[in-house]
Motif scaffolding. Structure first.
Motif, PDB file in Angstrom:
ATOM      1  N   SER A 636       0.916  -1.241   0.264  1.00 55.50           N
ATOM      2  CA  SER A 636       0.110   0.091   0.089  1.00 55.50           C
ATOM      3  C   SER A 636       0.810   1.182   0.077  1.00 55.50           C
ATOM      4  CB  SER A 636      -1.032   0.078   1.105  1.00 55.50           C
ATOM      5  OG  SER A 636      -0.017   0.062   2.426  1.00 55.50           O
ATOM      6  N   CYS A 637       0.290   2.349  -0.411  1.00 54.88           N
ATOM      7  CA  CYS A 637       1.074   3.681  -0.785  1.00 54.88           C
ATOM      8  C   CYS A 637       0.193   4.721   0.086  1.00 54.88           C
ATOM      9  CB  CYS A 637       1.255   4.106  -2.082  1.00 54.88           C
ATOM     10  SG  CYS A 637       2.240   3.011  -3.126  1.00 54.88           S
ATOM     11  N   THR A 638       1.031   5.651   0.879  1.00 58.43           N
ATOM     12  CA  THR A 638       0.268   6.554   1.690  1.00 58.43           C
ATOM     13  C   THR A 638       1.129   7.947   1.412  1.00 58.43           C
ATOM     14  OG1 THR A 638       1.431   6.364   3.509  1.00 58.43           O
ATOM     15  CG2 THR A 638      -0.277   4.932   3.321  1.00 58.43           C
ATOM     16  N   LYS A 639       0.527   9.101   2.040  1.00 55.19           N
ATOM     17  CA  LYS A 639       1.149  10.266   1.779  1.00 55.19           C
ATOM     18  C   LYS A 639       2.501  10.576   2.378  1.00 55.19           C
ATOM     19  CE  LYS A 639      -3.186  13.189   1.382  1.00 55.19           C
ATOM     20  NZ  LYS A 639      -3.970  14.060   2.238  1.00 55.19           N
ATOM     21  N   LEU A 653       7.152  -0.282   7.346  1.00 60.58           N
ATOM     22  CA  LEU A 653       6.934   1.230   6.664  1.00 60.58           C
ATOM     23  C   LEU A 653       8.240   1.746   6.042  1.00 60.58           C
ATOM     24  CD1 LEU A 653       5.103   3.687   6.197  1.00 60.58           C
ATOM     25  CD2 LEU A 653       5.879   4.597   8.397  1.00 60.58           C
ATOM     26  N   ILE A 654       8.348   1.997   5.014  1.00 59.25           N
ATOM     27  CA  ILE A 654       9.354   2.633   4.227  1.00 59.25           C
ATOM     28  C   ILE A 654       8.895   4.109   4.195  1.00 59.25           C
ATOM     29  CG2 ILE A 654      10.730   2.849   2.193  1.00 59.25           C
ATOM     30  CD1 ILE A 654       9.718   0.266   1.307  1.00 59.25           C
ATOM     31  N   HIS A 655       9.355   4.857   5.186  1.00 57.83           N
ATOM     32  CA  HIS A 655       8.962   6.505   5.253  1.00 57.83           C
ATOM     33  C   HIS A 655       9.320   7.216   3.968  1.00 57.83           C
ATOM     34  CE1 HIS A 655       8.920  10.713   6.605  1.00 57.83           C
ATOM     35  NE2 HIS A 655       7.793  10.184   7.496  1.00 57.83           N
ATOM     36  N   ILE A 656       8.274   8.150   3.517  1.00 58.41           N
ATOM     37  CA  ILE A 656       8.803   8.888   2.325  1.00 58.41           C
ATOM     38  C   ILE A 656      10.352   9.357   2.338  1.00 58.41           C
ATOM     39  CG2 ILE A 656       7.769  11.028   3.106  1.00 58.41           C
ATOM     40  CD1 ILE A 656       6.485  11.439   0.194  1.00 58.41           C
ATOM     41  N   SER A 657      10.751   9.877   3.209  1.00 58.98           N
ATOM     42  CA  SER A 657      12.109  10.196   3.408  1.00 58.98           C
ATOM     43  C   SER A 657      13.176   9.143   3.410  1.00 58.98           C
ATOM     44  CB  SER A 657      12.459  10.899   4.759  1.00 58.98           C
ATOM     45  OG  SER A 657      12.390  10.133   5.871  1.00 58.98           O
ATOM     46  N   GLU A 658      12.712   7.752   3.308  1.00 60.67           N
ATOM     47  CA  GLU A 658      13.633   6.494   2.997  1.00 60.67           C
ATOM     48  C   GLU A 658      13.634   5.924   1.847  1.00 60.67           C
ATOM     49  OE1 GLU A 658      16.179   6.044   4.885  1.00 60.67           O
ATOM     50  OE2 GLU A 658      15.631   7.302   6.825  1.00 60.67           O
ATOM     51  N   LEU A 659      12.685   6.564   0.707  1.00 53.57           N
ATOM     52  CA  LEU A 659      12.331   5.951  -0.340  1.00 53.57           C
ATOM     53  C   LEU A 659      13.465   6.064  -1.363  1.00 53.57           C
ATOM     54  CD1 LEU A 659       8.661   7.044  -0.852  1.00 53.57           C
ATOM     55  CD2 LEU A 659       9.684   4.659  -0.559  1.00 53.57           C
TER      56      LEU A 659
END
Length: 709
Positions: A636-639, A653-659
């Protein structure tokens, strides 16, 4: 109602016989009770012989009713169905000791019916059925040389126990069913965990002592409620016809029965019979075929017995202690899991062993109590061509079920437990030629096929039969006898005993005694036991010359791997509605069997399937480790980032900052649902939430590239 009741204390059990309350129109009827197990047994014999009747039509029926145990029968119709194996075996055990106790030539239809009325799940009803049949006949007006007594003997911690409960039988290393009269044994049947012969003989004497109490109780019941014996006629060979038979064939019958093979003997004996028939019909035109057959059979039987007793010479030329030529071969069929061919003379059996997942074990109804499943099954088949005849092929008869049960219980004591060898095991025996003791050939072939299939038997089992020929004086006293090792069909037919004994070098595993006499001194049976021990040792030598140790499991058999999980997590492996376990089986092609203690047995025919299933299970229960890199799909993808499946059922969870390196405006700019990514675990918080990083995994991969270069 004239109700009469007697009791007998046998060991710690009280057995009660009662008559006069139920089934009063039967010739004899009794209820027998032990604990809260109650059985009704009736005996009826017709007063007229059916026209054309040429044999004694005794039938025994034993039926376990579901209501006796307070349950409904299974199935759509909610009625008891066809007889179970337990019911058939109980019928046979009840029939065999009764049959020789009727007058010779008694041809009236006779029926014994035993109905289980109440079952306490503690005391078996089969022994009650056997005693009840004897009591019902004894109090009736049917001619019967009884009563007789039946007991079961177990051995727990070296001590013999009479009529043990189901629970006690689980701890026993002996299961001996013994039937006797006041002085002699009539029938035995059962199994043992390699009990030494001397201990087995002690068990026989212990049983003989205890049957006396049951006989005494039945004799008391006869005094209270017995009827005078009815008048009846017997059909025996007529002396004038015997004289003609002796005149025509008396000096040639011996030569015919000494022919080398079964087929040749049959032809010579058949030719003589035709001559005798022609001569008798010429002098007595009104004679029946049955009367001719009686006279000729008497001639054969007498010649057969005199030859053995006077000359020590048997029909096939052997002496009483000789075995027939032995043949053995293992592994003769290419695709099966295990196969073997074993022959003694003109008796030949082909055994095939098949391995399957443990969940394929056989389940069955057990209204009376005891076991409700088994993981080792042996099936015996006796096609008509095995005796050179045409015949009906279809459902099994009682003989096939009885012979299969004898072979099964003889081998079962050396079968490894399910925890040691977690397979269901089925051995089938196809009797290809039969001239005596095909069940013992089945034991030998079955043992070899099990070893060939890779079943780690404790020790190999072999079996042999011993026959008997006796001579009595006019007062019924035994004058002389001869025991015969490895009997052929005619020795079984014209002889007095068929005693089968199986075992390993350590001791006895299975046995069955059938008599045509009203009783046999235990001293003669002891002699037969020692003779059988020596004979089966020679048979085992032949078997071991072909296969001396257990082989590796066939490449065509299912492979098995066992893993252990926390019993509290069994539900997790199964998943909602079986989703997880079905998914593993579908993807890997393997079968899974889960025990309550958390043992998971994995079955597969190919190593790749086995390894894949094992890997998936291990992954499902593995714990995520900080610093370790994992590959999985985005679920799943979130904001604020994306969730990936780190391990089956565990997301991180892969936080957006860790993508990725630098700023990421939108999660979908880097990953989408369904993408397979490789990420590194960079932490697990106090609540067990997993933090993953694509960026850290990418850095680690770049650092490894120069080292590899």
């Amino acid at each position: 109602m004239n109700i009469q009741k007697v009791t007998s204390q046998v060991g710690s059990n009280t057995i009660t016989f009662e008559t006069g309350k139920m089934a009063k129109l039967a010739d004899g009827a009794v209820t027998v009770q032990c604990g809260e197990t109650v059985i009704l047994v009736t005996a009826v014999s017709q007063t007229k012989i059916r026209e054309g009747q040429t044999w004694f039509p005794l039938s025994v029926e034993y039926k376990e009713k579901a209501a006796a145990a307070g349950v409904f029968p299974g199935g759509y119709f909610k009625r008891e169905g066809r007889p179970t194996e337990k019911e058939i075996l109980t019928c046979r055990m009840t029939d065999r000791p009764l049959r020789p106790l009727f007058p010779k030539g008694y041809l009236y239809d006779t029926q014994i019916i035993a109905l289980l009325l109440s079952a306490d799940g503690v005391n078996d009803a089969d022994i009650l059925s056997m005693n009840g049949a004897s009591a019902a006949l004894a109090i009736s007006d049917i001619p019967f040389a009884g009563p007789i007594g039946a007991v079961r003997v177990g051995r727990i911690d070296g001590q013999f126990v009479v009529n043990p409960t189901f629970e006690e039988r689980e701890e026993s290393d002996l299961d001996l069913v013994y039937v006797g009269n006041k002085t002699d044994v009539i029938m035995i049947e059962g199994a043992a965990d390699e009990i030494p012969e001397e201990e087995f003989i002690k068990a026989l004497h212990f049983a003989q002592e205890n049957v006396q109490k049951l006989i005494a109780a039945q004799e008391e019941l006869v005094k209270l409620a017995g009827k005078p014996t009815r008048e009846f006629e017997v059909c025996n060979a007529k002396q004038d016809l015997l004289d003609i038979a002796y005149e025509i064939a008396g000096d040639r019958i011996e030569d015919a029965i000494y022919a080398a093979s079964k087929v040749e003997r049959g032809k010579k004996v058949g030719a003589l019979r035709d001559e005798v028939e022609a001569a008798i019909k010429e002098r007595n035109p009104e004679v029946t075929d049955f009367e001719i057959e009686q006279a000729f059979e008497f001639l054969q039987k007498k010649a057969f017995r005199i030859s053995i007793l006077d000359q020590g010479k048997r029909a096939d030329g052997r002496t009483p202690g000789d075995l027939r030529p032995l043949f053995a071969e293992e592994g003769l069929l290419p695709r099966v899991h295990g196969s073997a061919l074993f022959a003694r003379g003109e008796t030949q059996a082909l055994a095939v062993t098949t391995l399957a997942p443990a969940e394929e074990r056989q389940y069955f109804d057990n209204y009376a109590g005891g076991e409700d499943s088994k993981h080792f099954i042996l099936h015996y088949h006796f096609p008509p061509f095995s005796v050179g005849e045409c015949g009906r092929m279809g459902g099994l008869n009682r003989r096939e079920i009885g012979h299969g049960a004898l072979a099964e219980r003889s081998i079962e004591p050396v079968i490894p437990s399910e925890s040691e060898f977690p397979y269901a095991i089925r051995t089938t025996s196809e009797v290809l030629e039969s001239n005596g003791s095909s069940s013992m050939a089945t034991v030998c072939a079955g043992t070899m096929s099990l070893m060939g299939a890779g079943v780690p038997l404790k020790r190999p089992v072999s079996g042999i039969s011993v026959g008997l020929v006796t001579d009595f004086d006019d007062d019924g006293n035994l004058k002389r006898y001869n025991t015969l090792l490895d009997i052929i069909g005619s020795e079984d037919f014209y002889g007095d005993m068929d005693f089968k004994l199986c075992g390993t070098p350590e001791g006895v595993t299975g046995y069955q005694l059938d008599l045509k006499l009203p009783g046999l001194p235990l001293s003669i049976l002891e002699e037969a036991i020692h003779q059988a021990r020596d004979g089966r040792g020679l048979v085992l030598d032949k078997m071991l010359s072909v296969i001396s140790e257990t082989q590796s499991i066939s490449e065509h058999a299912p492979r098995i791997e066992t893993v252990k999980i926390d019993p509290d997590k069994i539900g997790m492996l199964i998943g909602p509605g079986g989703k997880n376990i079905k998914g593993i089986q579908a993807e890997s092609g393997a079968e899974l069997n889960i025990d309550d203690d958390g043992t998971v047995n994995i079955y597969a025919s190919k190593a790749e399937s086995l390894n894949r299933a094992k890997e998936m299970i291990e992954m499902m229960f593995a714990e995520v480790e900080v610093g370790k890199t994992y590959t999985g799909k985005i679920v799943s993808c979130t904001k604020f980032g994306a969730f990936m499946e780190v391990l089956p059922g565990k997301d991180g969870l892969i936080h957006i900052s860790e993508l990725a390196e630098g700023r990421v405006e939108k999660t979908e700019d880097v990953v989408s649902v369904g993408d397979e990514v490789t990420a590194k675990c960079i932490g697990i918080d106090d609540k067990g939430r997993v933090k993953m990083s694509l960026r850290a995994a990418s850095r680690e991969a770049k650092q490894e590239e120069p080292a590899e270069a």
